[in-house]
Design a protein around this motif. Structure first.
Motif, PDB file in Angstrom:
ATOM      1  N   ALA A   1       0.837  -1.203   0.000  1.00 12.15           N
ATOM      2  CA  ALA A   1       0.000   0.000   0.000  1.00 12.15           C
ATOM      3  C   ALA A   1       0.877   1.261   0.000  1.00 12.15           C
ATOM      4  O   ALA A   1       1.904   1.314   0.681  1.00 12.15           O
ATOM      5  N   GLU A   2       0.479   2.251  -0.773  1.00 14.13           N
ATOM      6  CA  GLU A   2       1.193   3.517  -0.808  1.00 14.13           C
ATOM      7  C   GLU A   2       0.554   4.483   0.186  1.00 14.13           C
ATOM      8  O   GLU A   2      -0.652   4.715   0.151  1.00 14.13           O
TER       9      GLU A   2
ATOM     10  N   GLN B   1       1.233  13.267   3.882  1.00 11.80           N
ATOM     11  CA  GLN B   1       0.593  14.580   3.855  1.00 11.80           C
ATOM     12  C   GLN B   1      -0.934  14.466   3.920  1.00 11.80           C
ATOM     13  O   GLN B   1      -1.626  15.451   4.193  1.00 11.80           O
ATOM     14  N   GLU B   2      -1.444  13.270   3.631  1.00 11.82           N
ATOM     15  CA  GLU B   2      -2.895  13.054   3.630  1.00 11.82           C
ATOM     16  C   GLU B   2      -3.415  12.543   4.976  1.00 11.82           C
ATOM     17  O   GLU B   2      -4.605  12.268   5.133  1.00 11.82           O
ATOM     18  N   LYS B   3      -2.539  12.400   5.934  1.00 19.20           N
ATOM     19  CA  LYS B   3      -2.946  11.901   7.247  1.00 19.20           C
ATOM     20  C   LYS B   3      -3.904  12.877   7.930  1.00 19.20           C
ATOM     21  O   LYS B   3      -3.745  14.103   7.833  1.00 19.20           O
ATOM     22  N   GLU B   4      -4.891  12.317   8.644  1.00 20.48           N
ATOM     23  CA  GLU B   4      -5.889  13.116   9.342  1.00 20.48           C
ATOM     24  C   GLU B   4      -5.801  12.873  10.847  1.00 20.48           C
ATOM     25  O   GLU B   4      -5.136  11.940  11.307  1.00 20.48           O
TER      26      GLU B   4
ATOM     27  N   VAL C   1      -6.901  -1.203   5.585  1.00 19.63           N
ATOM     28  CA  VAL C   1      -5.753  -0.540   4.949  1.00 19.63           C
ATOM     29  C   VAL C   1      -6.104   0.912   4.632  1.00 19.63           C
ATOM     30  O   VAL C   1      -5.336   1.836   4.951  1.00 19.63           O
ATOM     31  N   ASP C   2      -7.255   1.127   4.014  1.00 17.73           N
ATOM     32  CA  ASP C   2      -7.658   2.481   3.636  1.00 17.73           C
ATOM     33  C   ASP C   2      -7.799   3.387   4.852  1.00 17.73           C
ATOM     34  O   ASP C   2      -7.428   4.569   4.813  1.00 17.73           O
ATOM     35  N   LEU C   3      -8.341   2.840   5.944  1.00 16.33           N
ATOM     36  CA  LEU C   3      -8.513   3.642   7.159  1.00 16.33           C
ATOM     37  C   LEU C   3      -7.163   3.957   7.793  1.00 16.33           C
ATOM     38  O   LEU C   3      -6.907   5.102   8.206  1.00 16.33           O
TER      39      LEU C   3
ATOM     40  N   GLU D   1       0.287  -3.928  11.587  1.00  9.82           N
ATOM     41  CA  GLU D   1      -0.358  -3.373  10.398  1.00  9.82           C
ATOM     42  C   GLU D   1      -0.369  -1.839  10.462  1.00  9.82           C
ATOM     43  O   GLU D   1      -0.070  -1.160   9.471  1.00  9.82           O
ATOM     44  N   ALA D   2      -0.709  -1.305  11.634  1.00  8.63           N
ATOM     45  CA  ALA D   2      -0.744   0.149  11.803  1.00  8.63           C
ATOM     46  C   ALA D   2       0.637   0.755  11.597  1.00  8.63           C
ATOM     47  O   ALA D   2       0.777   1.823  10.989  1.00  8.63           O
TER      48      ALA D   2
END
Length: 339
Positions: free
Chosen positions: A184-185, A189-192, A232-234, A256-257
């Motif tokens: 997974a990429e 910068q997209e982290k919330e 994964v997406d979350l 995984e995290a």
């Protein structure tokens, strides 16, 4: 041809169950042995849907032969007593789940869960025995049987060594996390401001922390009822994962995290008590006096996410290496079978 039988459960798709199916799949790729799963809790020849991707054969019979091998997870060690000739192995997915199967400890747990006085121990023990809720055939180290032990972390290995298991009877076999987490990429910068947690582990304590953090305005999301791709997406979006439950083994969700570049906070319970199995710099004893400090750490790891994410690089290296280690452990086992 020599056969390897692996006892499994058809009623669980947990991390431990996945390790068993991964093991069967990898061993099956060697054409010098035949590998079969035997589902102990359900008369079925069907592999659970989650594990259909693995190349696995299922059987309802086990040939008790001196050239064959039987692998049982630590919660089903009583199965070993049913066979006399077969070579026996224990796959240690969790030390504490094994300890909980011991007759005296199982009785004690029931007394504690129902707030019963200590003098009820003997009658409760007898009741459990009569209703076959406890078994005296749980593997006993005092028998000194020639058992091969697969361990998944130092926490388990140290226990086995204390019990007299020698190095030549130990094989490191830690089930790696799924491939989705390696490929997974993740865009940092997209982290919330999302904090993840596992509601099945230490939830009572975690709930107190979430309530304490209400004024921070972060989104606390449980990881439950989700497919691997949804997780994964979350995780790709989240900045932090917290886990204040018990760590009976290396545990999959924290790994995984970590691979999804989440910062992590854990308890100091089980394998999380050492810095080899769980390489997390922020760990806390599960006590109420630590809740305020945990809140401050949560705020720090979320607000200053990019400053801390590099602190988990060594953990990521260890997790990345586990797939190769798993393959090497299987090769060593196959070499033993061939000898």
């Amino acid at each position: 041809m020599k056969k390897v039988y692996i006892i499994a459960t058809a009623l669980s798709t947990s991390g431990g169950a996945e390790t068993i199916h991964q093991l069967a799949d990898l061993l099956s790729k060697n054409d010098t042995i035949e590998v079969y799963l035997y589902y102990i809790d359900k008369e079925t020849l069907e592999v659970p849907l989650k594990f259909k991707e693995y190349d696995i054969k299922v059987t309802r019979t086990i040939m008790d032969s001196a050239e064959n091998y039987l692998i049982v997870p630590e919660t089903y060690t009583e199965v070993l007593s049913n066979y006399k000739k077969i070579n026996k192995c224990i796959l240690w997915l969790s030390l504490d789940f094994y300890l909980d199967t011991l007759p005296s400890r199982k009785t004690k747990i029931i007394l504690e869960n129902h707030n019963l006085p200590k003098f009820c121990f003997v009658p409760m023990f007898i009741i459990l025995l009569l209703f076959r809720r406890i078994s005296f055939n749980v593997y006993n180290f005092s028998k000194k049987e020639k058992i091969l032990h697969f361990y998944n972390c130092e926490y388990v290995k140290e226990y086995l060594k204390r019990k007299g298991v020698t190095e030549d009877r130990l094989i490191y076999l830690c089930g790696p996390i799924r491939d989705e987490y390696f490929f997974a990429e993740v865009d940092l910068q997209e982290k919330e401001n999302i904090v993840l947690y596992n509601p099945k582990k230490g939830y009572k304590y975690t709930k107190e922390i979430i309530e304490k953090c209400a004024d921070l305005g972060y989104e606390f999301r449980p990881i439950e009822n989700m497919t691997p791709s949804e997780i994964v997406d979350l995780m790709k979006r989240a900045k932090l994962y917290i886990d204040f439950g018990f760590f009976p083994g290396p545990e999959r969700i924290p790994r995984e995290a970590c691979m999804m570049y989440c910062n992590i906070i854990t308890s100091t319970l089980g394998s999380a008590s050492n810095d080899y199995d769980v390489l997390v710099p922020y760990k806390y004893d599960v006590t109420r006096r630590n809740i305020s400090e945990i809140k401050r750490t949560i705020k720090e790891l979320v607000e200053n996410y990019s400053e801390h994410v590099c602190e988990y690089n060594e953990y990521r290296k260890k997790i990345s290496k586990q797939k190769k280690d798993f393959q090497e452990g299987c090769i060593r086992f196959i070499d033993i079978i061939r000898d």
